[in-house]
Write a protein that holds these residues in place. Structure first.
Motif, PDB file in Angstrom:
ATOM      1  N   PHE A  83       9.293   5.140  -1.421  1.00 18.15           N
ATOM      2  CA  PHE A  83       8.613   4.835  -2.502  1.00 18.15           C
ATOM      3  C   PHE A  83       8.641   6.076  -3.380  1.00 18.15           C
ATOM      4  O   PHE A  83       7.578   6.544  -3.623  1.00 18.15           O
ATOM      5  CB  PHE A  83       7.489   4.057  -2.495  1.00 18.15           C
ATOM      6  CG  PHE A  83       6.898   3.528  -3.793  1.00 18.15           C
ATOM      7  CD1 PHE A  83       7.328   2.375  -4.243  1.00 18.15           C
ATOM      8  CD2 PHE A  83       5.857   4.053  -4.539  1.00 18.15           C
ATOM      9  CE1 PHE A  83       6.982   1.762  -5.389  1.00 18.15           C
ATOM     10  CE2 PHE A  83       5.337   3.577  -5.704  1.00 18.15           C
ATOM     11  CZ  PHE A  83       6.213   2.464  -6.095  1.00 18.15           C
ATOM     12  N   GLY A  84       9.783   6.407  -3.655  1.00 16.65           N
ATOM     13  CA  GLY A  84       9.889   7.891  -4.488  1.00 16.65           C
ATOM     14  C   GLY A  84       9.838   8.931  -3.593  1.00 16.65           C
ATOM     15  O   GLY A  84       9.464   8.821  -2.403  1.00 16.65           O
ATOM     16  N   PRO A  85       9.633  10.149  -4.056  1.00 22.11           N
ATOM     17  CA  PRO A  85       9.801  11.473  -3.244  1.00 22.11           C
ATOM     18  C   PRO A  85       8.449  11.545  -2.601  1.00 22.11           C
ATOM     19  O   PRO A  85       7.499  11.637  -3.500  1.00 22.11           O
ATOM     20  CB  PRO A  85       9.980  12.514  -3.983  1.00 22.11           C
ATOM     21  CG  PRO A  85       9.895  11.819  -5.492  1.00 22.11           C
ATOM     22  CD  PRO A  85      10.213  10.640  -5.447  1.00 22.11           C
ATOM     23  N   GLY A  86       8.329  11.710  -1.204  1.00 22.11           N
ATOM     24  CA  GLY A  86       6.898  11.890  -0.611  1.00 22.11           C
ATOM     25  C   GLY A  86       6.083  11.009  -0.527  1.00 22.11           C
ATOM     26  O   GLY A  86       5.017  10.890  -0.529  1.00 22.11           O
ATOM     27  N   SER A  87       6.354   9.721  -0.583  1.00 22.46           N
ATOM     28  CA  SER A  87       5.663   8.371  -0.643  1.00 22.46           C
ATOM     29  C   SER A  87       6.537   7.279   0.178  1.00 22.46           C
ATOM     30  O   SER A  87       7.650   7.227   0.123  1.00 22.46           O
ATOM     31  CB  SER A  87       5.384   7.928  -2.130  1.00 22.46           C
ATOM     32  OG  SER A  87       4.654   8.988  -2.817  1.00 22.46           O
ATOM     33  N   LEU A  88       5.733   6.429   0.790  1.00 22.78           N
ATOM     34  CA  LEU A  88       6.093   5.173   1.627  1.00 22.78           C
ATOM     35  C   LEU A  88       5.217   4.226   1.035  1.00 22.78           C
ATOM     36  O   LEU A  88       4.080   4.087   0.856  1.00 22.78           O
ATOM     37  CB  LEU A  88       6.142   5.357   3.125  1.00 22.78           C
ATOM     38  CG  LEU A  88       6.951   6.511   3.837  1.00 22.78           C
ATOM     39  CD1 LEU A  88       6.707   6.435   5.248  1.00 22.78           C
ATOM     40  CD2 LEU A  88       8.303   6.312   3.760  1.00 22.78           C
TER      41      LEU A  88
ATOM     42  N   CYS B 125       7.764  11.728   5.591  1.00 23.22           N
ATOM     43  CA  CYS B 125       8.361  10.549   5.245  1.00 23.22           C
ATOM     44  C   CYS B 125       9.607  10.213   5.892  1.00 23.22           C
ATOM     45  O   CYS B 125      10.012   9.293   6.423  1.00 23.22           O
ATOM     46  CB  CYS B 125       8.607  10.556   3.685  1.00 23.22           C
ATOM     47  SG  CYS B 125       7.203  10.177   2.929  1.00 23.22           S
ATOM     48  N   ALA B 126      10.397  11.196   6.061  1.00 24.45           N
ATOM     49  CA  ALA B 126      11.776  11.417   6.780  1.00 24.45           C
ATOM     50  C   ALA B 126      11.650  10.852   8.075  1.00 24.45           C
ATOM     51  O   ALA B 126      12.375  10.263   8.826  1.00 24.45           O
ATOM     52  CB  ALA B 126      12.727  12.624   6.613  1.00 24.45           C
ATOM     53  N   CYS B 127      10.431  11.509   8.840  1.00 26.07           N
ATOM     54  CA  CYS B 127      10.408  11.333  10.232  1.00 26.07           C
ATOM     55  C   CYS B 127       9.886  10.097  10.602  1.00 26.07           C
ATOM     56  O   CYS B 127      10.326   9.203  11.603  1.00 26.07           O
ATOM     57  CB  CYS B 127       9.196  12.291  10.749  1.00 26.07           C
ATOM     58  SG  CYS B 127       8.953  11.892  12.564  1.00 26.07           S
TER      59      CYS B 127
ATOM     60  N   GLU C   7       0.502  -1.268   0.083  1.00 18.83           N
ATOM     61  CA  GLU C   7      -0.109   0.033   0.034  1.00 18.83           C
ATOM     62  C   GLU C   7       0.982   1.242   0.090  1.00 18.83           C
ATOM     63  O   GLU C   7       1.681   1.356   0.895  1.00 18.83           O
ATOM     64  CB  GLU C   7      -0.917  -0.012   1.246  1.00 18.83           C
ATOM     65  CG  GLU C   7      -1.861   1.006   1.184  1.00 18.83           C
ATOM     66  CD  GLU C   7      -3.024   1.119   2.446  1.00 18.83           C
ATOM     67  OE1 GLU C   7      -3.620   1.873   2.580  1.00 18.83           O
ATOM     68  OE2 GLU C   7      -3.277  -0.244   2.697  1.00 18.83           O
ATOM     69  N   ILE C   8       0.758   2.162  -1.136  1.00 20.30           N
ATOM     70  CA  ILE C   8       1.374   3.155  -1.072  1.00 20.30           C
ATOM     71  C   ILE C   8       0.599   4.382  -0.420  1.00 20.30           C
ATOM     72  O   ILE C   8      -0.478   4.580  -0.699  1.00 20.30           O
ATOM     73  CB  ILE C   8       1.708   3.782  -2.388  1.00 20.30           C
ATOM     74  CG1 ILE C   8       2.214   2.390  -3.311  1.00 20.30           C
ATOM     75  CG2 ILE C   8       2.455   4.958  -2.802  1.00 20.30           C
ATOM     76  CD1 ILE C   8       3.558   1.872  -2.924  1.00 20.30           C
TER      77      ILE C   8
END
Length: 612
Positions: A507-512, A487-489, A478-479
C-alpha cells in the motif's frame, strides 16, 4: 564539546607491518578463546589424521597443561616446522574453499597456540619419530623423539605470552567443565573413535573424567551407544530415532520424547557434516518442531546430525567455526521441523519412562525390619485354586483377571483381551479424574482430562488442515507502516501467510494493507501481529507466530471441549478413551507437555511391597 575529538590527532598516523609474533598472538585471540578452544583445535587435528583412539589430559583447568595423544597417521620430521607456519595445511590446496571435508583447513591453530603458550609436538610417520618446540612464537630445532605411533601435542602455560588474557579466565573448575563439554561433543560426532579425558592436576596418572570406548555395529547402533554413554541411559531409553532426507540434505540422530524435556537448552546438540555447531537458526528450528507439545518453559533434548555436500554449506563464517551458513537455510530448517514432527507423530501415545520413575519415587514404603520371608508371585493355576477355597464367587474370576470385572459379552469372548493392548483395559476411576487400567505387564494411570484434551486438539487440527483456515475480510483494511525493507521481507512470505488466513498487499512505499485475518483469532491487532512475524523472520529466517496463535486458540477450544475433571465415566467410555489414545499421534502428553498417563510395571510395583 570542550574536549578534542578522540579521532583527531596532531600527527599523521603511519601504516606499519606487524611482526610475525604479533600476528600470531592476534590470531590466537580469535581462535583460542579459552583452554577448551585449544582442546577443540587439537582434537579436531587428531580426527583429521584418522585417529581411532584419542586421549586428552589437562591440569588446572587447562591453564598449565593440555596434552592430546592420538594414533593417527603422524607427521614426518621435515613437516614439523611447516606445521607451525601460519596458513600451512594438508587439508586443502586453496583452490576451492567451499569443498571442505575436514575439521581444520585454515592452518592457524598450531602457530596461534605456539604464540601464546609453550607448545611441543612429537610425531611419528613411518620409521622415524621427531619433536619440535615453540614458546612465545620462538621455534626450536627438530630433534629425534621416542614415540611408537601417532602424534602427541603438549601445550603448557597457555597465555603466558599474553598475561592480560589470563585475567579473563574463569575458575579451574569452570574451565575443566568447558573442556569436558567440548570433548563430549566431539565424541558424539565420532562414535567409532575412542576418547579418554584425564584430569592430571595432582600429577601422576590423574583421574579419568570421561571415557567412551569405540562403538561397533551400524551407524545408528553406534550412535545410540555413544549417546547413552555421553548423555545418559535415560536419554537413550526415551529418544526417537530420526532419519529424514530432502533435496540433498540428510538428517540423522536421536530426539527425546516431549515428556523427557529439560528446564533449559543444555541437552541440545547439533552437528553439520560432523562438525559441532551452535547455530541460532538450527536451534530455532528444533524449538519450532516441539512447540506444539511443550510449554514455553520446557526445552527438548536432541542430538541431530545434518549431512550434505560441502558446497551447500559455508563453514568459514566464524573464527571458531561454530556457526555455519547454508546456501538454502529454509531447506535445513524445514527438514528439521518436518523430520522431528513426523517422528513425534509416529511415536503415537508413547511417553517417557522417567515419568514412571518419578511416580515410583513418590511412593514411600513403611519402614520395616529385616525381611524374614520371600513372597513369590503366584501362578494363574495357583490363583484359581486359591479362589476356589475362599468365599463363593472368587472362583468365577478368570485366570486373566486379578480384580472383579463384569464378564464381557459372549460375542467378544474370542477377541484378544483388552489387557493385551498397549494401554490395557479400564478397571476403575478414582477421584473422578484418573482412570486405572490393567495391562499384561503392569498398570496404567490416565489423567482423563489431559488425555481427552489432547485427543480433541489433534482432531481440531486435523479438521482445520483438511478444510483450510477460514479468513475474515476486514470492512476497512488496516494500514501498517513499516520500513521498505520490512515490507519487502513480509511480501516474500505473503503466500505462506495467505494460507494461514492472513492476506497482506503493498500500500504505497513503506506500508502494507491487511485485508483478511484468520477468523478463529477474532479481533486482531494487525500491526502488532505483523511486527511479531517480522521479528521472527529476521531472527530465524521463518516464522511460526501466526500458526502458534491459531494453535493456541485450538488448544483453548480443546481444553473447554474435553472431559472435565470430576465427571464419572462408564467402563465403555474409559475403554473408548484408551483405544483412541492408542490411535492418536502425540497423545502421550497434553497440549502443555505434561504426561497424559503413567505406566507402572508389575515388577516395580512388587518391589514396593517387598515381593522381589
Amino acid at each position: 564539546m570542550n574536549s578534542p575529538s578522540p579521532n583527531m590527532r596532531a600527527f599523521q598516523p603511519q601504516i606499519r607491518q606487524l611482526d610475525e609474533a604479533a600476528i600470531n598472538r592476534i590470531a590466537a585471540g580469535e581462535v583460542v578463546e579459552r583452554p577448551a578452544s585449544a582442546v577443540k583445535e587439537l582434537v579436531e587435528n587428531a580426527l583429521d589424521a584418522g585417529a581411532t583412539r584419542i586421549e586428552v589430559s589437562f591440569a588446572d583447568g587447562g591453564k598449565t597443561l593440555i596434552r592430546v595423544s592420538d594414533d593417527g597417521c603422524g607427521m614426518a620430521p621435515d613437516q614439523l616446522p611447516l606445521a607451525l607456519a601460519r596458513h600451512a595445511t594438508s587439508k586443502i590446496d586453496g583452490s576451492d574453499l567451499l569443498n571442505i571435508h575436514s575439521f581444520g583447513f585454515r592452518g592457524e591453530a598450531l602457530p596461534s597456540l605456539g604464540a601464546v603458550g609453550r607448545l611441543t609436538i612429537a610425531s611419528r610417520a613411518g620409521d622415524e619419530a621427531a619433536e619440535i618446540t615453540v614458546a612465545g612464537g620462538q621455534m626450536g630445532a627438530v630433534k629425534p623423539a621416542a614415540l611408537n605411533a601417532g602424534t602427541v601435542v603438549t601445550l603448557r602455560d597457555l597465555f603466558y605470552a599474553t598475561p592480560a588474557r589470563l585475567k579473563f579466565m574463569r575458575t579451574d573448575r569452570a574451565e575443566a567443565q568447558a573442556i569436558a563439554d567440548t570433548v563430549k561433543r566431539l565424541a558424539m560426532a565420532e562414535p567409532f573413535v575412542g576418547f579418554t579425558l584425564r584430569d592430571v592436576s595432582g600429577g601422576g596418572e590423574g583421574r579419568i573424567v570421561f571415557r567412551a570406548d569405540a562403538e561397533s555395529g551400524d551407524l545408528f547402533d553406534a550412535l545410540h551407544g555413544r549417546l547413552a554413554r555421553v548423555l545418559g541411559a535415560e536419554f537413550a531409553e526415551n529418544a526417537l530415532r530420526i532419519e529424514a532426507t530432502r533435496d540433498g540434505l540428510r538428517m540423522t540422530g536421536y530426539a527425546a520424547l516431549p515428556t523427557y524435556s529439560r528446564g533449559s537448552a543444555v541437552a541440545q546438540y547439533l552437528f553439520v557434516n560432523g562438525r559441532p555447531v551452535r547455530d541460532k537458526m538450527l536451534y530455532g528450528a528444533l524449538r519450532a518442531a516441539y512447540q506444539d507439545v511443550l510449554s514455553r518453559d520446557r526445552h527438548p533434548a536432541a542430538a541431530l546430525f545434518l549431512d550434505c555436500d560441502p558446497t551447500l554449506v559455508d563453514v568459514n563464517v566464524h573464527p571458531a567455526k561454530s556457526e555455519v551458513r547454508f546456501r538454502d537455510p529454509g531447506l535445513a530448517r524445514g527438514l528439521i521441523v518436518s523430520g522431528l514432527r513426523h517422528a513425534l507423530a509416529e511415536a503415537g501415545h508413547r511417553a517417557s519412562t522417567t515419568v514412571a520413575g518419578a511416580t515410583l519415587g513418590a511412593f514411600r514404603a513403611e519402614p520395616v525390619g529385616a525381611r524374614v520371608y520371600q513372597m513369590d508371585r503366584p501362578s494363574a493355576q495357583a490363583r484359581t485354586l486359591a479362589y476356589s477355597a475362599q468365599a463363593p464367587g472368587f472362583a468365577d474370576m478368570g485366570a486373566e483377571w486379578s480384580a472383579r470385572v463384569e464378564a464381557p459379552p459372549e460375542a467378544q469372548q474370542e477377541e484378544p483381551p483388552a489387557t493385551a493392548l498397549p494401554l490395557g483395559a479400564a478397571r476403575a476411576q478414582v477421584h473422578e479424574n484418573y482412570i486405572i487400567a490393567q495391562t499384561e505387564t503392569g498398570m496404567v494411570i490416565v489423567d482423563q482430562h489431559a488425555a481427552h484434551e489432547r485427543l480433541v486438539y489433534e482432531r481440531l487440527k486435523r479438521q482445520m488442515a483438511e478444510r483450510g483456515i477460514v479468513s475474515q475480510a476486514l470492512l476497512i483494511p488496516e494500514i501498517v507502516d513499516l520500513s521498505e525493507a520490512d515490507c519487502a521481507c513480509l511480501m516474500e512470505h505473503a503466500e505462506d501467510l495467505a494460507r494461514l488466513g492472513l492476506a497482506v498487499e503493498p500500500f504505497g512505499p513503506g506500508s502494507l494493507a491487511v485485508r483478511e485475518t484468520p477468523a478463529i483469532l477474532g479481533q486482531v491487532n494487525a500491526g502488532a501481529l505483523l511486527r511479531d512475524i517480522l521479528d521472527e523472520l529476521q531472527d530465524q529466517g521463518a516464522s511460526d507466530t501466526l500458526k502458534s496463535r491459531i494453535d493456541a486458540i485450538l488448544s483453548r477450544v480443546a481444553c473447554h471441549g474435553s472431559v472435565r475433571s470430576g465427571r464419572r465415566m462408564s467402563a465403555d467410555e474409559m475403554n473408548a478413551l484408551l483405544r483412541e489414545m492408542e490411535r492418536t499421534p502425540m497423545s502421550g502428553q497434553c497440549n502443555h507437555g505434561r504426561p497424559t498417563y503413567v505406566e507402572l510395571k508389575l515388577t516395580d510395583i512388587e518391589r514396593l511391597f517387598g515381593r522381589t
